[in-house]
Design an enzyme around this catalytic site. Structure first.
Site, PDB file in Angstrom:
ATOM      1  N   ASN A  68       0.837  -1.216   0.000  1.00 24.29           N
ATOM      2  CA  ASN A  68       0.000   0.000   0.000  1.00 24.29           C
ATOM      3  C   ASN A  68       0.861   1.250   0.000  1.00 24.29           C
ATOM      4  O   ASN A  68       0.643   2.168   0.775  1.00 24.29           O
ATOM      5  CB  ASN A  68      -0.878   0.025   1.251  1.00 24.29           C
ATOM      6  CG  ASN A  68      -1.929  -1.059   1.241  1.00 24.29           C
ATOM      7  OD1 ASN A  68      -2.876  -0.993   0.494  1.00 24.29           O
ATOM      8  ND2 ASN A  68      -1.733  -2.072   2.076  1.00 24.29           N
ATOM      9  N   THR A  69       1.823   1.304  -0.897  1.00 25.48           N
ATOM     10  CA  THR A  69       2.791   2.394  -0.788  1.00 25.48           C
ATOM     11  C   THR A  69       2.244   3.734  -1.269  1.00 25.48           C
ATOM     12  O   THR A  69       2.928   4.730  -1.166  1.00 25.48           O
ATOM     13  CB  THR A  69       4.063   2.079  -1.586  1.00 25.48           C
ATOM     14  OG1 THR A  69       3.682   1.920  -2.965  1.00 25.48           O
ATOM     15  CG2 THR A  69       4.731   0.818  -1.108  1.00 25.48           C
ATOM     16  N   LYS A  70       1.037   3.745  -1.796  1.00 25.89           N
ATOM     17  CA  LYS A  70       0.512   5.040  -2.259  1.00 25.89           C
ATOM     18  C   LYS A  70      -0.681   5.502  -1.437  1.00 25.89           C
ATOM     19  O   LYS A  70      -1.491   6.294  -1.883  1.00 25.89           O
ATOM     20  CB  LYS A  70       0.153   4.950  -3.740  1.00 25.89           C
ATOM     21  CG  LYS A  70       1.409   4.651  -4.546  1.00 25.89           C
ATOM     22  CD  LYS A  70       1.335   4.991  -5.994  1.00 25.89           C
ATOM     23  CE  LYS A  70       2.743   4.856  -6.589  1.00 25.89           C
ATOM     24  NZ  LYS A  70       2.753   4.373  -7.944  1.00 25.89           N
ATOM     25  N   ASN A  71      -0.753   4.987  -0.240  1.00 28.78           N
ATOM     26  CA  ASN A  71      -1.888   5.282   0.612  1.00 28.78           C
ATOM     27  C   ASN A  71      -1.533   6.401   1.592  1.00 28.78           C
ATOM     28  O   ASN A  71      -0.590   6.283   2.375  1.00 28.78           O
ATOM     29  CB  ASN A  71      -2.263   3.982   1.334  1.00 28.78           C
ATOM     30  CG  ASN A  71      -3.295   4.182   2.388  1.00 28.78           C
ATOM     31  OD1 ASN A  71      -3.100   4.959   3.318  1.00 28.78           O
ATOM     32  ND2 ASN A  71      -4.399   3.493   2.262  1.00 28.78           N
ATOM     33  N   HIS A  90       5.087   9.672  -1.646  1.00 25.90           N
ATOM     34  CA  HIS A  90       4.897   9.613  -0.195  1.00 25.90           C
ATOM     35  C   HIS A  90       6.184   9.243   0.521  1.00 25.90           C
ATOM     36  O   HIS A  90       6.496   9.790   1.573  1.00 25.90           O
ATOM     37  CB  HIS A  90       3.817   8.593   0.150  1.00 25.90           C
ATOM     38  CG  HIS A  90       2.489   8.921  -0.424  1.00 25.90           C
ATOM     39  ND1 HIS A  90       1.685   9.910   0.090  1.00 25.90           N
ATOM     40  CD2 HIS A  90       1.820   8.409  -1.473  1.00 25.90           C
ATOM     41  CE1 HIS A  90       0.573   9.983  -0.612  1.00 25.90           C
ATOM     42  NE2 HIS A  90       0.628   9.085  -1.579  1.00 25.90           N
TER      43      HIS A  90
END
Ligand SMILES: [Zn+2]
Lengths: 300, 428
Positions: free
Chosen positions: A80-83, A121
């Protein structure tokens, strides 16, 4: 306490789980089972910021060891690296842990960046860690490492700019300028088509146009690239920028620009900036309106 | 056409070559096709897009797990897309949407991502824009402006930025969604505006574009948000507009014709709106750009001294008129980007003929990209004219029937709906 059994929930479906969550949330029950429930709800939907928010309240109330919380985050982060929520939570935890967390956070972002070198992020988090918790020592080397691998990585150039302008160990933009200009000129000569390095070069003179127009390294890299007659769009647009700030046009530049004309460019002009615009209109047609606009703004 | 040789290239170069290859294949196929086939390929498949969108509204059910905290956004993406296509939803769907959004409205102001969730600035923007797009008296009067104002004030941070939600992240998106909502609802005042200009100014990077927070990388989405915010609070002079313009025009890719979000990244259909929007806002600011060009150093050095003083108090402005006045600025005739080329990318590469639009070939369609590809397409079509007059046929790629409704470039809702809402909330 909310009268529900939570500990041995079977594979419940999403709405059932969220029903339980809403019950403990509404009752503001800051208990271990609520904490557990938030973990389940996050696993199902890490984008639910209300769940994260409640989890923070519980963590504070229960005085949980936040190192465990970082491990919990590690486990869900990679997929979930773009959360936004996960990164925001991570920042909250790291802030509470203080300078102790700096190394782990730098290592963690390094890992994410190694998988996705432009993850917005991860870079923001890394910048926050450096500013809030420290760990600047190796950062310029890290940028160099990334640029050596991929000199087109604009995020790495941006980080480099961040370091030279903000690192408390380096003395700021002006004291870094000379060595950075040399570094950048080398990168430009290796890949004159790389917009990142040209923008970085311009950035090294931000707020100091006087130095920009008299810097010999700047005019010489422009001239070299123009002289090569390939991949010269950024060199030519840089020349336009220099001229607009009062850079005196020299015979060498006039000759170099003249050599880029083709027989079709019959509308030549004694004005160097105007000729540059005419050439750009031809070689960079996607931006033809922009070059026309630039030309229209030149002093008559 | 040969597949690219990728050895010895860096990762950025490899990814770029792959996309160029894929897009060139599509353009090549298009150019070789007979005229009738070309006409078909350039046609906007309205019916299919509407069907895809309407299905989405009907299925706004439990299957939307990941977006469960995002449902007002789905409403907005779908309703706005349908409105751009010149259609509207039936009375029953409209009533359901109003009811649903009302259940997302928090009792102390603002909208959450679903019923019972914390109010959040981004979903508040999505909910308000959805209701403005629906446009009925019932839709507009369902918004509790008084409480919404309180919520916005609570989200304000001393730095000038806004938090997305209680203890949430601070960034340029939060500023835009707060200011945009306040502007359209006629509740924007000095207290909300205080220091916002400082915050956005601190996010303009050495590249010229605007980042999500100070120090980060210039990015199309944040650049639109930052620029639109400053226009709405009448402080656009805070930015170095020339370097912003130079940055944004270079985001349009020469071969692919679409926009990328950041330097050396891949094109993506959604930036047709974010970057295209920046271009169309800048076009209306040409006088401000000229002013900065006359005194290029006026901002330099002095800008940081002025940081703490905030807005220039000598110019008393009525923030709530900006939504009207800005669109009356008559732009110079030509767009600053390549409008026809971008339309070509949207129609041939981002459009899925069976319905829906996408990031790039090979990616799945989704409502987000459908919304922002169509919004960008509309901006292109009206880029040589004004929103209140129909564009010339040569400004519209493909058949003239591709023409969409114009958008208000500061709020991204259909122009007429925006004006009606501005009137409504000003008691006109
Ligand atoms: Zn996208």
């Amino acid at each position: 306490m909310v009268p529900i059994r939570l500990w041995r929930l079977p594979k419940q479906d999403f709405s059932e789980l969220m029903g339980y969550f809403r019950a403990v949330y509404r009752a503001d029950e800051r208990s271990p089972r609520s904490l557990h429930l938030t973990a389940e709800a996050i696993a199902m939907n890490p984008g639910n910021y209300t769940v994260w928010h409640f989890r923070r309240l519980i963590l504070e109330a229960l005085n949980v060891d936040l190192h465990d919380e970082l491990n919990f985050l590690d486990n869900i982060a990679e997929s979930n690296t773009k959360n936004y929520q996960i990164w925001h939570h991570r920042r909250w935890v790291a802030q509470k842990l203080g300078t102790d967390a700096a190394n782990k956070e730098l290592e963690f972002t390094r890992k994410i960046i190694s998988l996705d070198s432009k993850n917005y992020h991860a870079w923001s988090h890394r910048q926050w860690v450096l500013q809030a918790l420290g760990g600047w020592e190796d950062e310029l080397d890290y940028c160099h490492e990334l640029l050596k691998e991929d000199v087109f990585n604009n995020s790495a150039w941006n980080q480099r700019y961040f370091v030279i302008t903000r690192s408390p160990l380096l003395g700021g933009l002006k004291s870094m300028r000379e060595s950075e200009v040399n570094y950048t000129v080398e990168a430009i000569l290796a890949h004159p088509e790389n917009e990142s390095s040209w923008r970085y070069l311009r950035g090294l003179y931000a707020g100091d146009t006087q130095s920009w127009i008299i810097a010999p390294q700047v005019s010489s890299v422009c001239l070299k690239v123009l002289g090569s007659r390939i991949n010269f769009v950024f060199a030519l647009s840089t020349l336009l920028d220099l001229l607009s700030h009062g850079f005196p046009s020299t015979q060498a530049f006039r000759d170099a620009v003249d050599a880029l004309r083709v027989p079709d460019d019959n509308q030549t002009d004694s004005n160097l900036a105007k000729t540059a615009c005419l050439i750009l209109e031809r070689v960079d047609p996607i931006r033809v309106n922009y070059w026309l606009w630039q030309k229209s703004k030149l002093p008559q | 056409m040969e597949a690219p040789v990728l050895e010895k290239l860096t990762e950025t170069q490899q990814n770029q070559r792959m996309v160029e290859y894929e897009v060139a294949r599509i353009y090549d196929f298009f150019l070789r096709a007979p005229r009738s086939a070309q006409e078909f390929m350039l046609e906007l498949q309205r019916e299919n897009h509407i069907e895809y969108l309407t299905n989405g509204l009907n299925h706004l059910g439990p299957s939307f797990r990941v977006l469960d905290a995002n449902r007002p956004w789905i409403c907005y993406w779908i309703l706005h897309s349908i409105a751009l296509l010149g259609d509207s939803v039936d009375a029953e769907l409209e009533a359901r949407a109003i009811d649903f959004l009302n259940r997302c409205q928090d009792s102390s102001g603002g909208y959450g991502g679903g019923p019972g969730q914390l109010p959040h600035l981004a979903t508040t923007y999505a909910a308000v824009n959805s209701l403005v797009t629906l446009g009925s008296h019932e839709a507009l009067s369902s918004i509790n402006r008084h409480k919404l104002y309180t919520f916005l004030l609570q989200m304000k941070h001393p730095s000038g930025g806004f938090r997305m939600h209680d203890q949430g992240e601070i960034d340029v998106r939060a500023c835009y969604t707060a200011i945009s909502v306040a502007s359209i609802l006629n509740i924007l005042d000095d207290e909300l505006v205080q220091n916002v200009g400082n915050y956005i100014q601190s996010c303009q990077t050495f590249e010229g574009g605007i980042a999500g927070e100070p120090g980060s990388e210039a990015h199309g989405g944040y650049t639109f948000c930052g620029l639109a915010t400053l226009i709405l609070i009448n402080e656009v002079h805070r930015l170095d507009l020339r370097s912003l313009l130079d940055w944004v025009v270079f985001r349009q890719a020469g071969l692919e014709c679409g926009f990328q979000g950041r330097t050396n990244k891949l094109v993506d259909g959604c930036y047709s709106f974010w970057q295209g929007g920046v271009c169309s806002l800048l076009k209306r600011l040409s006088l401000d750009i000229d002013e900065q060009s006359v005194q290029p150093d006026a901002r330099e050095g002095s800008s940081f001294d002025n940081l703490s003083t905030g807005a220039d108090t000598s110019r008393k402005v009525n923030y709530n008129d900006v939504g009207y006045e800005f669109i009356e600025k008559h732009p110079s005739s030509q767009p600053l980007f390549n409008s026809l080329a971008l339309q070509q990318y949207i129609l041939l590469c981002a459009q899925v003929p069976e319905g829906g639009l996408r990031d790039k070939p090979g990616k799945p369609k989704d409502y987000y990209h459908t919304c922002y590809c169509l919004s960008g397409l509309s901006l292109c079509q009206y880029s040589s004219s004004n929103e209140d007059s129909p564009p010339l046929p040569q400004a519209v790629a493909g058949p003239y029937s591709n023409l969409l409704e114009p958008v208000h470039p500061l709020y991204n809702v259909v122009f007429e709906r925006a004006i009606e809402a501005l009137d409504f909330f000003r008691g006109k």
